[in-house]
Design a protein around this motif. Structure first.
Motif: not given
Length: 540
Positions: A220-228, A364-368
Protein backbone atom coordinates in the motif's frame (compact mmCIF):
# COMPACT_ATOMS: atom_id res chain seq x y z
CA UNK A 1 -27.11 -2.75 33.65
CA UNK A 2 -25.57 -3.52 30.24
CA UNK A 3 -21.81 -3.29 29.86
CA UNK A 4 -20.61 0.02 28.42
CA UNK A 5 -18.55 -0.49 25.27
CA UNK A 6 -15.20 1.30 25.30
CA UNK A 7 -13.60 1.69 21.90
CA UNK A 8 -10.10 1.54 23.39
CA UNK A 9 -10.69 -2.00 24.64
CA UNK A 10 -11.93 -3.09 21.23
CA UNK A 11 -9.02 -1.47 19.39
CA UNK A 12 -6.45 -2.92 21.77
CA UNK A 13 -7.80 -6.47 21.92
CA UNK A 14 -10.01 -7.33 18.97
CA UNK A 15 -8.41 -5.92 15.80
CA UNK A 16 -7.12 -8.46 13.26
CA UNK A 17 -6.08 -6.02 10.52
CA UNK A 18 -5.37 -2.27 10.47
CA UNK A 19 -4.52 -1.05 6.98
CA UNK A 20 -3.98 2.40 5.46
CA UNK A 21 -4.30 2.70 1.69
CA UNK A 22 -5.07 5.16 -1.11
CA UNK A 23 -8.57 4.44 -2.37
CA UNK A 24 -10.26 6.58 -5.02
CA UNK A 25 -7.92 8.53 -7.33
CA UNK A 26 -9.36 11.25 -9.55
CA UNK A 27 -6.92 13.37 -11.53
CA UNK A 28 -7.08 16.39 -13.79
CA UNK A 29 -5.31 16.17 -17.15
CA UNK A 30 -4.46 19.55 -18.65
CA UNK A 31 -2.06 21.08 -21.17
CA UNK A 32 -0.03 23.65 -19.16
CA UNK A 33 0.84 25.91 -22.10
CA UNK A 34 -2.75 26.09 -23.39
CA UNK A 35 -4.35 27.84 -20.44
CA UNK A 36 -4.55 31.51 -21.49
CA UNK A 37 -5.67 33.30 -24.65
CA UNK A 38 -2.20 34.27 -25.81
CA UNK A 39 -1.07 30.65 -25.71
CA UNK A 40 -4.03 29.67 -27.87
CA UNK A 41 -3.02 32.25 -30.49
CA UNK A 42 0.55 30.93 -30.47
CA UNK A 43 -0.66 27.33 -30.87
CA UNK A 44 -2.95 28.13 -33.82
CA UNK A 45 -0.44 30.33 -35.65
CA UNK A 46 3.19 29.64 -34.79
CA UNK A 47 2.65 25.92 -34.13
CA UNK A 48 -0.05 24.94 -36.66
CA UNK A 49 0.98 27.53 -39.25
CA UNK A 50 -2.33 29.34 -39.67
CA UNK A 51 -2.23 32.99 -40.66
CA UNK A 52 -5.31 33.86 -38.60
CA UNK A 53 -6.06 32.29 -35.19
CA UNK A 54 -9.72 31.77 -36.01
CA UNK A 55 -12.12 29.99 -33.59
CA UNK A 56 -13.36 28.07 -36.64
CA UNK A 57 -10.20 25.97 -36.36
CA UNK A 58 -11.51 24.45 -33.11
CA UNK A 59 -14.31 22.67 -34.98
CA UNK A 60 -11.88 21.26 -37.53
CA UNK A 61 -9.65 19.89 -34.78
CA UNK A 62 -12.61 18.50 -32.83
CA UNK A 63 -14.09 16.79 -35.89
CA UNK A 64 -10.74 15.14 -36.58
CA UNK A 65 -10.64 13.78 -33.02
CA UNK A 66 -14.21 12.45 -33.23
CA UNK A 67 -13.38 10.68 -36.48
CA UNK A 68 -10.28 9.11 -34.85
CA UNK A 69 -12.43 7.78 -31.99
CA UNK A 70 -14.89 6.26 -34.46
CA UNK A 71 -12.09 4.58 -36.43
CA UNK A 72 -10.48 3.26 -33.23
CA UNK A 73 -13.81 1.82 -32.08
CA UNK A 74 -14.52 0.04 -35.37
CA UNK A 75 -10.99 -1.31 -35.77
CA UNK A 76 -10.95 -2.85 -32.28
CA UNK A 77 -14.58 -3.87 -31.92
CA UNK A 78 -15.13 -1.53 -29.00
CA UNK A 79 -18.71 -0.32 -28.48
CA UNK A 80 -19.45 3.41 -28.21
CA UNK A 81 -22.23 3.96 -25.69
CA UNK A 82 -24.06 7.24 -26.19
CA UNK A 83 -25.89 8.42 -23.08
CA UNK A 84 -28.63 10.97 -23.30
CA UNK A 85 -29.42 13.54 -20.67
CA UNK A 86 -33.14 14.11 -19.97
CA UNK A 87 -32.51 17.68 -18.78
CA UNK A 88 -29.59 20.08 -18.37
CA UNK A 89 -28.93 19.23 -14.72
CA UNK A 90 -28.38 15.48 -14.42
CA UNK A 91 -27.98 12.17 -16.21
CA UNK A 92 -30.67 9.54 -15.96
CA UNK A 93 -28.19 6.95 -14.65
CA UNK A 94 -24.51 6.33 -13.93
CA UNK A 95 -22.09 5.57 -16.74
CA UNK A 96 -20.45 2.76 -14.77
CA UNK A 97 -23.80 0.90 -14.65
CA UNK A 98 -23.62 0.50 -18.43
CA UNK A 99 -19.93 -0.39 -18.50
CA UNK A 100 -19.61 -2.72 -15.49
CA UNK A 101 -20.85 -5.87 -17.32
CA UNK A 102 -18.21 -5.32 -20.01
CA UNK A 103 -15.49 -4.82 -17.37
CA UNK A 104 -16.60 -7.97 -15.53
CA UNK A 105 -16.52 -9.99 -18.76
CA UNK A 106 -13.02 -8.76 -19.61
CA UNK A 107 -11.89 -9.62 -16.07
CA UNK A 108 -13.24 -13.16 -16.35
CA UNK A 109 -11.56 -13.65 -19.71
CA UNK A 110 -8.26 -12.23 -18.46
CA UNK A 111 -8.24 -9.50 -21.12
CA UNK A 112 -6.78 -6.03 -20.73
CA UNK A 113 -7.49 -3.01 -22.89
CA UNK A 114 -10.26 -0.58 -23.67
CA UNK A 115 -13.60 -2.32 -23.12
CA UNK A 116 -16.02 0.52 -23.89
CA UNK A 117 -16.19 4.17 -24.92
CA UNK A 118 -18.92 6.35 -23.43
CA UNK A 119 -19.86 9.50 -25.34
CA UNK A 120 -21.65 12.14 -23.27
CA UNK A 121 -22.49 15.83 -23.22
CA UNK A 122 -21.00 17.62 -20.21
CA UNK A 123 -20.31 21.15 -19.06
CA UNK A 124 -16.60 21.87 -19.56
CA UNK A 125 -14.46 24.97 -19.28
CA UNK A 126 -13.28 25.53 -22.88
CA UNK A 127 -11.96 28.41 -24.97
CA UNK A 128 -14.43 30.58 -26.86
CA UNK A 129 -13.24 33.05 -29.47
CA UNK A 130 -14.38 36.61 -29.97
CA UNK A 131 -13.42 39.36 -32.38
CA UNK A 132 -11.45 42.07 -30.62
CA UNK A 133 -11.84 45.71 -31.57
CA UNK A 134 -14.68 44.98 -33.97
CA UNK A 135 -15.59 48.11 -35.90
CA UNK A 136 -12.41 49.93 -34.86
CA UNK A 137 -9.81 48.50 -37.23
CA UNK A 138 -11.56 48.57 -40.57
CA UNK A 139 -11.45 45.16 -42.19
CA UNK A 140 -8.61 43.81 -40.05
CA UNK A 141 -9.52 40.64 -38.13
CA UNK A 142 -8.21 40.17 -34.60
CA UNK A 143 -9.46 37.33 -32.38
CA UNK A 144 -9.18 36.90 -28.64
CA UNK A 145 -9.92 33.84 -26.52
CA UNK A 146 -11.44 33.43 -23.06
CA UNK A 147 -12.56 30.35 -21.17
CA UNK A 148 -16.26 29.73 -20.63
CA UNK A 149 -18.50 26.89 -19.45
CA UNK A 150 -20.09 25.12 -22.39
CA UNK A 151 -21.87 21.79 -22.96
CA UNK A 152 -19.57 19.79 -25.22
CA UNK A 153 -18.95 16.15 -26.14
CA UNK A 154 -16.57 14.14 -23.97
CA UNK A 155 -15.33 10.58 -24.39
CA UNK A 156 -14.82 8.18 -21.48
CA UNK A 157 -12.36 5.42 -22.37
CA UNK A 158 -13.18 2.65 -19.88
CA UNK A 159 -10.36 0.16 -19.69
CA UNK A 160 -8.95 -2.76 -17.77
CA UNK A 161 -5.29 -2.23 -16.93
CA UNK A 162 -2.84 -4.95 -15.98
CA UNK A 163 -1.61 -2.92 -12.99
CA UNK A 164 -4.66 -0.94 -11.81
CA UNK A 165 -7.58 -3.01 -13.01
CA UNK A 166 -10.66 -0.96 -13.98
CA UNK A 167 -10.34 2.76 -14.66
CA UNK A 168 -11.08 5.41 -17.23
CA UNK A 169 -9.53 8.34 -19.07
CA UNK A 170 -11.90 11.11 -20.09
CA UNK A 171 -11.02 13.53 -22.89
CA UNK A 172 -12.95 16.57 -24.05
CA UNK A 173 -13.44 17.12 -27.78
CA UNK A 174 -13.15 20.90 -27.53
CA UNK A 175 -10.09 23.10 -27.07
CA UNK A 176 -7.97 23.00 -24.84
CA UNK A 177 -9.02 19.35 -24.40
CA UNK A 178 -9.22 19.01 -20.60
CA UNK A 179 -9.31 15.46 -19.28
CA UNK A 180 -9.81 13.34 -16.19
CA UNK A 181 -8.32 10.06 -14.96
CA UNK A 182 -10.06 7.72 -12.51
CA UNK A 183 -8.34 4.81 -10.73
CA UNK A 184 -8.58 2.86 -7.48
CA UNK A 185 -5.62 2.28 -5.20
CA UNK A 186 -7.04 -0.85 -3.55
CA UNK A 187 -7.37 -2.52 -6.93
CA UNK A 188 -3.71 -1.75 -7.65
CA UNK A 189 -2.69 -3.25 -4.28
CA UNK A 190 -4.73 -6.42 -4.88
CA UNK A 191 -2.94 -7.03 -8.16
CA UNK A 192 0.50 -6.37 -6.71
CA UNK A 193 -0.23 -8.66 -3.74
CA UNK A 194 -1.43 -11.48 -6.02
CA UNK A 195 1.66 -11.09 -8.17
CA UNK A 196 3.86 -11.30 -5.04
CA UNK A 197 2.09 -14.48 -3.87
CA UNK A 198 0.64 -12.79 -0.79
CA UNK A 199 -2.60 -14.44 0.32
CA UNK A 200 -5.49 -12.15 1.30
CA UNK A 201 -9.25 -12.09 1.71
CA UNK A 202 -10.98 -9.19 -0.07
CA UNK A 203 -13.52 -6.99 1.72
CA UNK A 204 -15.48 -5.19 -1.01
CA UNK A 205 -13.17 -2.28 -1.87
CA UNK A 206 -10.51 -3.31 0.63
CA UNK A 207 -9.10 -6.25 2.58
CA UNK A 208 -10.59 -8.40 5.33
CA UNK A 209 -7.56 -10.53 6.21
CA UNK A 210 -4.05 -11.47 5.14
CA UNK A 211 -1.28 -13.82 6.25
CA UNK A 212 1.22 -10.95 6.41
CA UNK A 213 -0.27 -7.55 7.37
CA UNK A 214 3.13 -5.83 7.33
CA UNK A 215 3.85 -6.96 3.77
CA UNK A 216 0.40 -5.86 2.62
CA UNK A 217 0.88 -2.43 4.22
CA UNK A 218 4.27 -2.14 2.52
CA UNK A 219 2.58 -2.68 -0.86
CA UNK A 220 0.00 0.00 0.00
CA UNK A 221 2.83 2.40 0.87
CA UNK A 222 4.52 1.74 -2.46
CA UNK A 223 1.84 3.31 -4.63
CA UNK A 224 3.13 6.69 -5.82
CA UNK A 225 2.93 9.36 -8.48
CA UNK A 226 5.26 7.43 -10.80
CA UNK A 227 2.72 4.58 -10.99
CA UNK A 228 -0.08 7.00 -11.90
CA UNK A 229 2.06 8.74 -14.50
CA UNK A 230 3.07 5.39 -15.98
CA UNK A 231 -0.59 4.38 -16.31
CA UNK A 232 -1.45 7.66 -18.04
CA UNK A 233 1.52 7.54 -20.43
CA UNK A 234 0.85 3.91 -21.31
CA UNK A 235 -2.77 4.45 -22.35
CA UNK A 236 -2.32 7.83 -24.01
CA UNK A 237 -0.16 5.99 -26.56
CA UNK A 238 -3.05 3.58 -27.27
CA UNK A 239 -6.26 5.58 -27.26
CA UNK A 240 -6.96 8.32 -29.84
CA UNK A 241 -6.14 11.84 -28.61
CA UNK A 242 -6.83 15.32 -30.03
CA UNK A 243 -3.10 16.11 -29.75
CA UNK A 244 -0.57 13.96 -31.58
CA UNK A 245 3.18 13.26 -31.68
CA UNK A 246 3.85 16.49 -33.58
CA UNK A 247 2.13 18.48 -30.82
CA UNK A 248 3.87 16.56 -28.08
CA UNK A 249 7.28 17.16 -29.61
CA UNK A 250 6.53 20.89 -29.53
CA UNK A 251 5.64 20.71 -25.82
CA UNK A 252 1.86 20.51 -26.13
CA UNK A 253 0.89 17.54 -24.00
CA UNK A 254 -1.12 16.77 -20.89
CA UNK A 255 0.16 16.88 -17.33
CA UNK A 256 -1.61 15.53 -14.25
CA UNK A 257 -2.83 17.21 -11.08
CA UNK A 258 -4.89 15.92 -8.17
CA UNK A 259 -8.63 16.56 -8.39
CA UNK A 260 -9.80 14.17 -5.66
CA UNK A 261 -7.73 11.76 -3.58
CA UNK A 262 -9.38 9.45 -1.07
CA UNK A 263 -7.13 7.92 1.60
CA UNK A 264 -8.62 5.22 3.80
CA UNK A 265 -7.86 3.43 7.02
CA UNK A 266 -9.62 0.08 7.48
CA UNK A 267 -9.76 -1.48 10.95
CA UNK A 268 -11.05 -5.07 10.78
CA UNK A 269 -12.43 -6.68 13.96
CA UNK A 270 -12.42 -10.35 14.87
CA UNK A 271 -16.22 -10.43 15.26
CA UNK A 272 -18.91 -8.44 13.40
CA UNK A 273 -20.75 -7.85 16.70
CA UNK A 274 -17.75 -5.98 18.09
CA UNK A 275 -17.56 -3.87 14.95
CA UNK A 276 -21.16 -2.73 15.36
CA UNK A 277 -20.71 -2.09 19.09
CA UNK A 278 -17.59 -0.08 18.32
CA UNK A 279 -19.31 2.15 15.80
CA UNK A 280 -22.43 2.73 17.91
CA UNK A 281 -20.22 3.80 20.81
CA UNK A 282 -18.18 5.97 18.48
CA UNK A 283 -21.17 7.82 17.05
CA UNK A 284 -22.81 8.46 20.41
CA UNK A 285 -19.60 9.87 21.88
CA UNK A 286 -18.44 12.01 18.95
CA UNK A 287 -21.43 13.58 17.21
CA UNK A 288 -19.87 17.00 17.77
CA UNK A 289 -16.65 16.28 15.89
CA UNK A 290 -17.81 18.46 12.96
CA UNK A 291 -17.68 21.73 14.90
CA UNK A 292 -14.98 24.19 13.76
CA UNK A 293 -12.63 23.58 16.70
CA UNK A 294 -12.73 19.78 16.45
CA UNK A 295 -12.24 19.97 12.68
CA UNK A 296 -9.19 22.21 13.15
CA UNK A 297 -7.68 19.54 15.39
CA UNK A 298 -8.39 16.74 12.94
CA UNK A 299 -7.02 18.55 9.89
CA UNK A 300 -4.23 20.36 11.80
CA UNK A 301 -5.19 23.57 10.05
CA UNK A 302 -6.13 26.90 11.62
CA UNK A 303 -9.81 27.82 11.40
CA UNK A 304 -10.45 31.56 11.52
CA UNK A 305 -13.71 33.47 11.71
CA UNK A 306 -13.23 34.26 8.00
CA UNK A 307 -12.80 30.61 6.97
CA UNK A 308 -15.44 29.84 4.35
CA UNK A 309 -16.50 26.30 5.02
CA UNK A 310 -19.20 24.02 6.30
CA UNK A 311 -18.42 22.65 9.76
CA UNK A 312 -20.85 19.88 10.47
CA UNK A 313 -21.34 16.28 11.38
CA UNK A 314 -23.94 14.37 9.43
CA UNK A 315 -25.14 10.92 10.48
CA UNK A 316 -26.73 8.89 7.71
CA UNK A 317 -28.80 5.78 8.18
CA UNK A 318 -29.17 3.41 5.24
CA UNK A 319 -31.17 0.43 6.43
CA UNK A 320 -29.27 -0.74 9.51
CA UNK A 321 -25.96 0.89 8.51
CA UNK A 322 -24.88 4.21 10.03
CA UNK A 323 -22.38 6.61 8.51
CA UNK A 324 -20.71 9.60 10.12
CA UNK A 325 -19.60 12.40 7.81
CA UNK A 326 -17.74 15.61 8.74
CA UNK A 327 -16.86 18.48 6.43
CA UNK A 328 -13.95 20.93 6.31
CA UNK A 329 -13.65 23.48 3.49
CA UNK A 330 -13.80 21.43 0.25
CA UNK A 331 -12.76 18.16 1.92
CA UNK A 332 -14.41 15.71 4.25
CA UNK A 333 -13.93 12.63 6.40
CA UNK A 334 -16.29 9.65 6.40
CA UNK A 335 -16.61 6.90 9.01
CA UNK A 336 -18.77 3.86 8.53
CA UNK A 337 -18.96 0.10 8.96
CA UNK A 338 -17.75 -1.82 5.93
CA UNK A 339 -19.73 -5.01 5.36
CA UNK A 340 -20.60 -5.04 9.06
CA UNK A 341 -17.16 -6.10 10.30
CA UNK A 342 -14.67 -3.29 9.72
CA UNK A 343 -14.42 0.38 10.64
CA UNK A 344 -13.62 2.45 7.58
CA UNK A 345 -12.22 6.00 7.87
CA UNK A 346 -11.88 7.85 4.56
CA UNK A 347 -10.36 11.29 4.18
CA UNK A 348 -11.49 12.75 0.86
CA UNK A 349 -9.32 15.65 -0.30
CA UNK A 350 -11.17 17.55 -3.02
CA UNK A 351 -8.76 20.48 -3.00
CA UNK A 352 -5.16 19.73 -1.96
CA UNK A 353 -4.56 23.25 -0.68
CA UNK A 354 -7.13 22.58 2.08
CA UNK A 355 -4.27 20.77 3.84
CA UNK A 356 -1.47 22.92 2.47
CA UNK A 357 -0.42 20.72 -0.47
CA UNK A 358 0.11 21.77 -4.09
CA UNK A 359 -2.04 20.03 -6.70
CA UNK A 360 0.63 18.71 -9.10
CA UNK A 361 0.84 14.92 -9.18
CA UNK A 362 4.43 15.07 -7.91
CA UNK A 363 3.01 16.10 -4.50
CA UNK A 364 0.93 12.93 -4.15
CA UNK A 365 3.18 11.47 -1.45
CA UNK A 366 2.90 14.59 0.70
CA UNK A 367 -0.89 14.65 0.34
CA UNK A 368 -1.26 10.97 1.20
CA UNK A 369 0.95 11.43 4.26
CA UNK A 370 -1.15 14.33 5.54
CA UNK A 371 -4.42 12.57 4.78
CA UNK A 372 -3.24 9.55 6.76
CA UNK A 373 -2.43 11.87 9.65
CA UNK A 374 -6.02 13.15 9.46
CA UNK A 375 -7.33 9.57 9.71
CA UNK A 376 -5.00 8.80 12.60
CA UNK A 377 -5.73 12.02 14.49
CA UNK A 378 -9.48 11.51 14.20
CA UNK A 379 -9.25 8.04 15.71
CA UNK A 380 -6.79 9.26 18.37
CA UNK A 381 -9.16 12.07 19.41
CA UNK A 382 -12.03 9.61 19.57
CA UNK A 383 -9.90 7.24 21.66
CA UNK A 384 -8.96 10.06 24.03
CA UNK A 385 -12.65 10.79 24.56
CA UNK A 386 -13.19 7.28 25.97
CA UNK A 387 -9.89 6.82 27.78
CA UNK A 388 -9.23 10.09 29.57
CA UNK A 389 -9.23 8.97 33.22
CA UNK A 390 -6.21 10.32 35.08
CA UNK A 391 -4.38 8.80 38.05
CA UNK A 392 -4.78 10.17 41.55
CA UNK A 393 -1.13 11.29 41.67
CA UNK A 394 -1.51 13.46 38.56
CA UNK A 395 -4.86 14.82 39.75
CA UNK A 396 -3.49 15.74 43.19
CA UNK A 397 -0.38 17.32 41.68
CA UNK A 398 -2.22 19.76 39.45
CA UNK A 399 -4.63 20.72 42.25
CA UNK A 400 -1.77 22.27 44.25
CA UNK A 401 0.96 24.86 43.58
CA UNK A 402 3.92 23.05 42.09
CA UNK A 403 7.68 23.57 42.07
CA UNK A 404 9.58 22.38 39.00
CA UNK A 405 12.99 23.36 37.67
CA UNK A 406 13.32 25.62 40.69
CA UNK A 407 10.22 27.57 39.67
CA UNK A 408 6.94 27.73 41.55
CA UNK A 409 3.68 27.74 39.63
CA UNK A 410 0.01 28.00 40.51
CA UNK A 411 -2.50 25.18 40.75
CA UNK A 412 -4.99 24.14 38.04
CA UNK A 413 -7.90 23.31 40.32
CA UNK A 414 -10.86 21.43 38.91
CA UNK A 415 -13.92 23.69 38.93
CA UNK A 416 -11.98 26.96 38.78
CA UNK A 417 -13.44 28.96 35.87
CA UNK A 418 -10.09 29.85 34.34
CA UNK A 419 -8.70 26.33 34.71
CA UNK A 420 -11.82 24.86 33.12
CA UNK A 421 -11.64 27.34 30.24
CA UNK A 422 -7.99 26.39 29.70
CA UNK A 423 -8.90 22.69 29.66
CA UNK A 424 -11.71 23.30 27.18
CA UNK A 425 -9.46 25.33 24.89
CA UNK A 426 -6.69 22.73 25.05
CA UNK A 427 -9.19 20.01 24.19
CA UNK A 428 -9.81 21.79 20.91
CA UNK A 429 -6.23 21.10 19.79
CA UNK A 430 -5.90 17.49 20.96
CA UNK A 431 -3.22 15.81 18.85
CA UNK A 432 -3.06 18.71 16.40
CA UNK A 433 0.26 18.33 14.64
CA UNK A 434 0.54 22.07 14.11
CA UNK A 435 0.20 22.71 17.86
CA UNK A 436 -0.97 26.09 19.17
CA UNK A 437 0.42 29.51 20.03
CA UNK A 438 -0.27 32.14 22.68
CA UNK A 439 -2.52 33.99 20.25
CA UNK A 440 -4.51 31.06 18.91
CA UNK A 441 -5.14 29.57 22.37
CA UNK A 442 -5.95 32.95 23.97
CA UNK A 443 -8.87 33.61 21.63
CA UNK A 444 -10.46 30.29 22.59
CA UNK A 445 -9.95 30.78 26.34
CA UNK A 446 -11.44 34.28 26.12
CA UNK A 447 -14.46 32.90 24.28
CA UNK A 448 -15.04 30.24 26.94
CA UNK A 449 -14.59 32.71 29.81
CA UNK A 450 -16.78 35.36 28.22
CA UNK A 451 -14.60 38.15 29.63
CA UNK A 452 -11.42 39.98 28.64
CA UNK A 453 -8.38 37.75 28.77
CA UNK A 454 -5.05 39.44 28.14
CA UNK A 455 -1.86 38.21 26.50
CA UNK A 456 -0.11 38.49 29.88
CA UNK A 457 -2.67 36.19 31.47
CA UNK A 458 -2.21 33.73 28.64
CA UNK A 459 1.58 33.85 29.09
CA UNK A 460 1.17 33.11 32.80
CA UNK A 461 -1.20 30.21 32.08
CA UNK A 462 1.13 28.75 29.45
CA UNK A 463 3.88 28.83 32.06
CA UNK A 464 1.58 27.02 34.52
CA UNK A 465 0.74 24.37 31.96
CA UNK A 466 4.39 23.89 30.99
CA UNK A 467 5.66 23.56 34.56
CA UNK A 468 2.89 21.08 35.36
CA UNK A 469 4.11 18.99 32.42
CA UNK A 470 0.88 19.36 30.43
CA UNK A 471 2.39 21.15 27.42
CA UNK A 472 5.85 21.53 25.91
CA UNK A 473 7.27 24.04 23.48
CA UNK A 474 8.65 22.96 20.13
CA UNK A 475 12.33 24.03 20.08
CA UNK A 476 13.13 27.32 18.32
CA UNK A 477 9.44 28.15 17.86
CA UNK A 478 6.60 29.81 19.76
CA UNK A 479 4.39 26.78 19.19
CA UNK A 480 3.29 24.41 21.95
CA UNK A 481 1.96 20.85 21.86
CA UNK A 482 0.14 18.82 24.48
CA UNK A 483 1.96 16.07 26.33
CA UNK A 484 0.17 12.74 26.96
CA UNK A 485 -0.70 13.97 30.47
CA UNK A 486 -1.99 17.20 28.97
CA UNK A 487 -4.28 15.32 26.59
CA UNK A 488 -5.80 13.30 29.42
CA UNK A 489 -6.23 16.29 31.75
CA UNK A 490 -7.86 18.44 29.04
CA UNK A 491 -10.37 15.77 28.04
CA UNK A 492 -10.97 14.59 31.64
CA UNK A 493 -11.73 18.08 32.97
CA UNK A 494 -14.02 18.92 30.06
CA UNK A 495 -15.83 15.59 29.98
CA UNK A 496 -16.41 15.25 33.75
CA UNK A 497 -17.74 18.81 33.91
CA UNK A 498 -19.99 18.61 30.83
CA UNK A 499 -21.18 15.00 30.96
CA UNK A 500 -21.25 14.13 34.66
CA UNK A 501 -21.43 17.10 37.03
CA UNK A 502 -23.62 19.41 34.97
CA UNK A 503 -26.30 16.75 34.28
CA UNK A 504 -26.22 15.51 37.90
CA UNK A 505 -26.59 18.99 39.37
CA UNK A 506 -29.71 19.47 37.25
CA UNK A 507 -31.08 15.97 37.84
CA UNK A 508 -33.85 17.04 40.26
CA UNK A 509 -36.04 18.47 37.53
CA UNK A 510 -36.91 17.71 33.88
CA UNK A 511 -35.52 16.71 31.45
CA UNK A 512 -33.71 14.38 33.88
CA UNK A 513 -35.22 10.85 33.83
CA UNK A 514 -38.07 10.32 36.28
CA UNK A 515 -36.17 7.44 37.91
CA UNK A 516 -33.29 9.76 38.80
CA UNK A 517 -35.62 12.44 40.13
CA UNK A 518 -37.45 9.91 42.33
CA UNK A 519 -34.16 8.54 43.66
CA UNK A 520 -32.93 12.05 44.52
CA UNK A 521 -36.25 12.86 46.24
CA UNK A 522 -35.94 9.68 48.34
CA UNK A 523 -32.33 10.50 49.22
CA UNK A 524 -33.26 14.08 50.16
CA UNK A 525 -36.08 12.82 52.44
CA UNK A 526 -33.84 10.27 54.19
CA UNK A 527 -31.02 12.80 54.73
CA UNK A 528 -33.62 15.25 56.06
CA UNK A 529 -34.82 12.64 58.57
CA UNK A 530 -31.25 12.13 59.79
CA UNK A 531 -30.81 15.86 60.27
CA UNK A 532 -34.11 16.08 62.18
CA UNK A 533 -33.25 13.18 64.49
CA UNK A 534 -29.85 14.71 65.18
CA UNK A 535 -31.66 17.92 66.15
CA UNK A 536 -29.58 19.99 63.71
CA UNK A 537 -32.46 21.53 61.79
CA UNK A 538 -32.78 25.29 62.22
CA UNK A 539 -35.77 26.31 64.32
CA UNK A 540 -38.55 28.05 62.44
Amino acid sequence: MADVVNINNLLDRHVVLDLGCVDRIYLNAYVPNLQVGGQVVTFLTAHLGNDIPSPALFKRLGDRFREQVKTFSEANGIPILRLRRPDRTRWDDRKIDHVQPLLDQAEREGRTGVVAIVAAQEIQKVFMGYQRGKGEHGKAVCFGFDKADRAVTVYYFYLLDREFGPGFIKLCTYFPYPGKVWLNGHEWVKRQASRAGLAFTPLANGFAATDDPAALQAICDRLGDADLQSFFDRWMQIIPTPLGPFDRQAGYWWELSMRQIEVSRTVVFDDPRRARSFFESLVSDNVGIGRPHEVSAVFARQVRTTTKSLFRTRIFTAGTDVKLDLTYKHSRVKQYLKEGRALRIETVINKPWDIGVLARISHLGELVGKARQVNDRLLMIERAGQGCAIGSALFERIQQPYVREGQRTGALRFGDLRAMALAGALGVFVHAVAGFTNKSLRSLVAGLLGVDYTASQMTYDLRRLRLHGLIERIPRTNTYVLTPDGIRVAVFYSKVHARILTPLLAADHPPAPIEVRRALHTLDRIVGDYVTHARLRTAA
